[in-house]
Structure formats: C-alpha cells, structure tokens
Design a protein around this motif. Structure first.
Motif, PDB file in Angstrom:
ATOM      1  N   SER A  16       0.530  -1.125   0.006  1.00  0.00           N
ATOM      2  CA  SER A  16      -0.092  -0.038  -0.002  1.00  0.00           C
ATOM      3  C   SER A  16       0.810   1.239   0.052  1.00  0.00           C
ATOM      4  CB  SER A  16      -0.853   0.261   1.201  1.00  0.00           C
ATOM      5  OG  SER A  16      -0.149   0.131   2.574  1.00  0.00           O
ATOM      6  N   VAL A  17       2.157   1.165   0.711  1.00  0.00           N
ATOM      7  CA  VAL A  17       2.986   2.328   0.586  1.00  0.00           C
ATOM      8  C   VAL A  17       3.436   2.489  -0.637  1.00  0.00           C
ATOM      9  CG1 VAL A  17       5.032   3.171   1.736  1.00  0.00           C
ATOM     10  CG2 VAL A  17       3.500   2.022   3.115  1.00  0.00           C
ATOM     11  N   ARG A  18       3.805   1.447  -1.512  1.00  0.00           N
ATOM     12  CA  ARG A  18       4.345   1.564  -2.795  1.00  0.00           C
ATOM     13  C   ARG A  18       3.334   1.794  -3.728  1.00  0.00           C
ATOM     14  NH1 ARG A  18       9.132  -2.815  -2.869  1.00  0.00           N
ATOM     15  NH2 ARG A  18      10.401  -1.912  -0.856  1.00  0.00           N
ATOM     16  N   TYR A  19       2.005   1.674  -3.626  1.00  0.00           N
ATOM     17  CA  TYR A  19       1.247   1.806  -4.658  1.00  0.00           C
ATOM     18  C   TYR A  19       1.236   3.005  -5.144  1.00  0.00           C
ATOM     19  CZ  TYR A  19      -3.502   2.227  -7.068  1.00  0.00           C
ATOM     20  OH  TYR A  19      -4.433   2.229  -7.643  1.00  0.00           O
ATOM     21  N   ARG A  20       1.059   3.218  -6.616  1.00  0.00           N
ATOM     22  CA  ARG A  20       0.997   4.327  -7.287  1.00  0.00           C
ATOM     23  C   ARG A  20      -0.215   4.417  -8.157  1.00  0.00           C
ATOM     24  NH1 ARG A  20       3.648   5.284  -4.102  1.00  0.00           N
ATOM     25  NH2 ARG A  20       5.678   6.315  -4.076  1.00  0.00           N
ATOM     26  N   SER A  21      -1.211   5.565  -8.235  1.00  0.00           N
ATOM     27  CA  SER A  21      -2.596   5.302  -8.812  1.00  0.00           C
ATOM     28  C   SER A  21      -2.173   5.213 -10.565  1.00  0.00           C
ATOM     29  CB  SER A  21      -3.167   6.495  -8.548  1.00  0.00           C
ATOM     30  OG  SER A  21      -4.449   6.522  -9.591  1.00  0.00           O
ATOM     31  N   THR A  22      -3.027   4.295 -11.176  1.00  0.00           N
ATOM     32  CA  THR A  22      -3.080   4.178 -12.550  1.00  0.00           C
ATOM     33  C   THR A  22      -4.104   4.593 -13.058  1.00  0.00           C
ATOM     34  OG1 THR A  22      -4.190   2.068 -12.409  1.00  0.00           O
ATOM     35  CG2 THR A  22      -1.496   2.044 -12.347  1.00  0.00           C
ATOM     36  N   ARG A  23      -4.722   5.591 -12.381  1.00  0.00           N
ATOM     37  CA  ARG A  23      -6.090   6.252 -13.077  1.00  0.00           C
ATOM     38  C   ARG A  23      -5.471   7.401 -13.988  1.00  0.00           C
ATOM     39  NH1 ARG A  23      -9.855   8.919  -8.940  1.00  0.00           N
ATOM     40  NH2 ARG A  23     -10.041   6.801  -8.382  1.00  0.00           N
ATOM     41  N   ASP A  24      -6.475   7.463 -15.162  1.00  0.00           N
ATOM     42  CA  ASP A  24      -6.079   8.685 -16.190  1.00  0.00           C
ATOM     43  C   ASP A  24      -6.353   9.953 -15.688  1.00  0.00           C
ATOM     44  OD1 ASP A  24      -5.437   6.524 -18.145  1.00  0.00           O
ATOM     45  OD2 ASP A  24      -7.531   6.675 -18.877  1.00  0.00           O
ATOM     46  N   ASP A  25      -5.464  10.876 -16.049  1.00  0.00           N
ATOM     47  CA  ASP A  25      -5.647  12.383 -15.613  1.00  0.00           C
ATOM     48  C   ASP A  25      -7.137  12.871 -16.083  1.00  0.00           C
ATOM     49  OD1 ASP A  25      -4.887  12.569 -18.137  1.00  0.00           O
ATOM     50  OD2 ASP A  25      -3.342  13.862 -17.705  1.00  0.00           O
ATOM     51  N   ASP A  26      -7.464  12.230 -16.978  1.00  0.00           N
ATOM     52  CA  ASP A  26      -8.871  12.964 -17.646  1.00  0.00           C
ATOM     53  C   ASP A  26      -8.677  14.434 -18.056  1.00  0.00           C
ATOM     54  OD1 ASP A  26     -10.243  10.598 -17.244  1.00  0.00           O
ATOM     55  OD2 ASP A  26     -10.469  11.051 -15.181  1.00  0.00           O
ATOM     56  N   ALA A  27      -7.661  14.764 -18.623  1.00  0.00           N
ATOM     57  CA  ALA A  27      -7.237  16.030 -18.947  1.00  0.00           C
ATOM     58  C   ALA A  27      -8.248  16.428 -20.138  1.00  0.00           C
ATOM     59  CB  ALA A  27      -5.792  16.206 -19.727  1.00  0.00           C
ATOM     60  N   GLY A  28      -8.552  15.731 -21.020  1.00  0.00           N
ATOM     61  CA  GLY A  28      -9.768  16.152 -22.103  1.00  0.00           C
ATOM     62  C   GLY A  28     -11.121  16.418 -21.473  1.00  0.00           C
ATOM     63  N   LEU A  29     -11.409  15.450 -20.278  1.00  0.00           N
ATOM     64  CA  LEU A  29     -12.643  15.637 -19.909  1.00  0.00           C
ATOM     65  C   LEU A  29     -12.609  16.891 -18.917  1.00  0.00           C
ATOM     66  CD1 LEU A  29     -15.573  14.438 -19.051  1.00  0.00           C
ATOM     67  CD2 LEU A  29     -14.380  13.047 -17.351  1.00  0.00           C
ATOM     68  N   ARG A  30     -11.733  17.177 -18.273  1.00  0.00           N
ATOM     69  CA  ARG A  30     -11.606  18.245 -17.149  1.00  0.00           C
ATOM     70  C   ARG A  30     -11.701  19.650 -18.321  1.00  0.00           C
ATOM     71  NH1 ARG A  30      -9.515  17.412 -12.100  1.00  0.00           N
ATOM     72  NH2 ARG A  30      -8.885  15.222 -11.564  1.00  0.00           N
ATOM     73  N   GLU A  31     -11.064  19.610 -19.416  1.00  0.00           N
ATOM     74  CA  GLU A  31     -11.286  20.750 -20.179  1.00  0.00           C
ATOM     75  C   GLU A  31     -12.650  21.062 -20.710  1.00  0.00           C
ATOM     76  OE1 GLU A  31     -10.104  24.264 -22.305  1.00  0.00           O
ATOM     77  OE2 GLU A  31      -8.748  22.925 -20.612  1.00  0.00           O
ATOM     78  N   LYS A  32     -13.058  19.817 -21.221  1.00  0.00           N
ATOM     79  CA  LYS A  32     -14.631  20.231 -21.598  1.00  0.00           C
ATOM     80  C   LYS A  32     -15.359  20.306 -20.635  1.00  0.00           C
ATOM     81  CE  LYS A  32     -17.834  19.615 -24.809  1.00  0.00           C
ATOM     82  NZ  LYS A  32     -17.752  20.472 -25.893  1.00  0.00           N
TER      83      LYS A  32
END
Length: 280
Positions: A16-32
């Motif tokens: 859990s300490v070494r976990y890094r999120s693999t979720r997309d940053d959703d840059a296009g969705l945020r811009e929209k």
C-alpha cells in the motif's frame, strides 16, 4: 529508517505504501467540463453532467461531481447586481414560423400562473397554459404536444427560471434535438417578445377579469388568446392581426421556395424582424 522497519513500526502493508495510481488524468474531460461551466455559469454538476452525456461523454455522475469539485467549478452565490458578460442575445433568425419560440411565466393574483409560448416571427401566442403549479416536466409535456401540432422549432428562448433549467428540460432538448437559449441573467429584454405579450395579457385580461376558479380562468384565457391571434390589431404587424398578417405573407413564399421540414408555411419577412443586441 528503512521502509521495511517503518512499515513494521506503524503496522502498514508495504504494497500500500508503494502503490501508485494508474487512473487517467482525464485532461480532455476536465477541459470539456471547464468549457461547459464557463458557458453555463449558473449550472451545477448535475446539469453539466447531462450536457456531457448529450455530447457523447459517457461517465458516471459521481465522477462528474468529483472532477467538478476538484476543478473548483462550484456555483458561487451572487453578492452584487448580476451582470451579463458579452453579448448573449439570440441571433436574428430567418423570417419563417417555428424558427424561434419564446417562453415565460406570468402570475395572477388568484395564485395561479400561466406558461406563455410565443412565436417570435409570427407574434402568435402558440400556447397559454394556466395552472397553480407548472414544473419542468409539465413544461416538457406542453411543448411536446405543441410540437406535434406545429412541428419542431429551430430555437427556444427563455430566462433562467428553475422550471426552465430543470434536468427534465435539458434531457428533453437532447432527445429531440432542439437548441434552448437562455438569456443573460437580469436582461429580460433579451426575451422581449414574450415579455411584451405578458404585459398585454396582464393589462387587457388579468387586471380586468375576476376569475372565479381555475376552470373559469382556463376558459377566459383560451378565449382571449383566440381573440389576440385573430381579432386584436398588432402594432408591430402594421396593426393587422397575427392571423391576417400570416395569411398575407404566406403569398410571398411560393411552394418552390419553402424550406422542407416546416410544419406550417413561411409567413414572415426578414425586413420586419427586429435585431436586438445586449449591451456589454
């Protein structure tokens, strides 16, 4: 201290300490989402979610809410006089019926309200619906029935009332493909056609008639609307009635020049359309 020893001290899993999120940053969705929020400054995440889905962005409502909060797009409470930014008045339309409808409510002292629908080109009152309460779903039902009679309008103009900005109205517009234009807050003259009609109705009917009940009001309003369309001279139409004006201008459009898809005949001239622009 090493990671192994630190995790042993706090009783934490090293994975859990070494976990890094693999979720997309959703840059296009945020811009929209930011773009829609700038266009609809008084819309919350629920209405913006409907607009996103209308444009083909299929996401969960909770994700829309999360991004909405992370981007700081919450609707702020107004602390001063509302001001319009830029010109938000609808553009002039082709002088044909069903190109633009205007909607607004007018209230009577007997505690009922009337939903008025006016064709901006022909100046006809298409519908006047009195009731004690008219919700967004009721507005959708009345417009659906009106479209079955006259055909689909090119644009609908209204203010930013809660009934007219409801989720039911937004979803209905996306389903049938009608453009709904909201005027700038505090600028009723951007919806001047129906505002003028409301003034005539109040002056000539509501202030002059004692309504005994809601059924009585419905009968009186229906009779007044019929008289308004067929008998009352309209100053903006050369003091002709909307019905007579429509019949006369219908002759100016031969069948070969009439656009396809209109439920009624073209009955207006572009020279008679008023062009209004909002002040910056």
């Amino acid at each position: 201290m090493s990671e192994r020893r630190a995790c042993r001290v706090i009783d934490a899993d090293r994975e859990s300490v070494r976990y890094r999120s693999t979720r997309d940053d959703d840059a296009g969705l945020r811009e929209k989402l930011r773009e829609l929020a700038n266009q609809r400054r008084r819309f919350g995440y629920r209405r913006l979610h409907i607009l996103l889905r209308r444009e083909g962005v299929m996401i969960n409502r909770k994700k829309t809410q999360r991004i909405y909060q992370e981007e700081g797009l919450a609707v702020r409470r107004r602390r001063s006089r509302r001001r319009a930014v830029g010109t938000r008045a609808p553009a002039p339309v082709l002088a044909l019926p069903n190109q633009r409808w205007s909607l607004d409510f007018v209230h009577d002292q007997m505690a009922f309200r009337v939903l008025n629908v006016v064709d901006d080109v022909t100046r006809e009152c298409l519908a006047a619906v009195p009731d004690t309460s008219i919700s967004g779903r009721r507005v959708v039902r009345e417009l659906t029935e009106l479209i079955t009679q006259r055909g689909k309008p090119g644009m609908i103009v209204s203010d930013n009332g809660t009934e007219l900005t409801s989720n039911a109205v937004l979803a209905w517009c996306g389903e049938i493909g009608v453009e709904w234009h909201y005027i700038a807050p505090g600028k009723p003259m951007q919806n001047g056609y129906v505002e003028s009609f409301n003034g005539r109705m109040r002056d000539e009917l509501l202030n002059e008639t004692l309504f005994l009940s809601l059924p009585h009001a419905r009968v009186e309003i229906a009779a007044w609307v019929d008289d308004y369309n067929r008998e009352r001279p309209h100053s903006a139409l050369g003091y002709e009635t909307p019905a007579a004006f429509a019949a006369e201008l219908d002759k100016q459009w031969p069948a070969s020049l009439r656009p396809t898809g209109s439920a009624t005949q073209p009955i207006a001239s572009t020279a008679l359309m008023r062009k209004t622009t909002a002040r910056l």
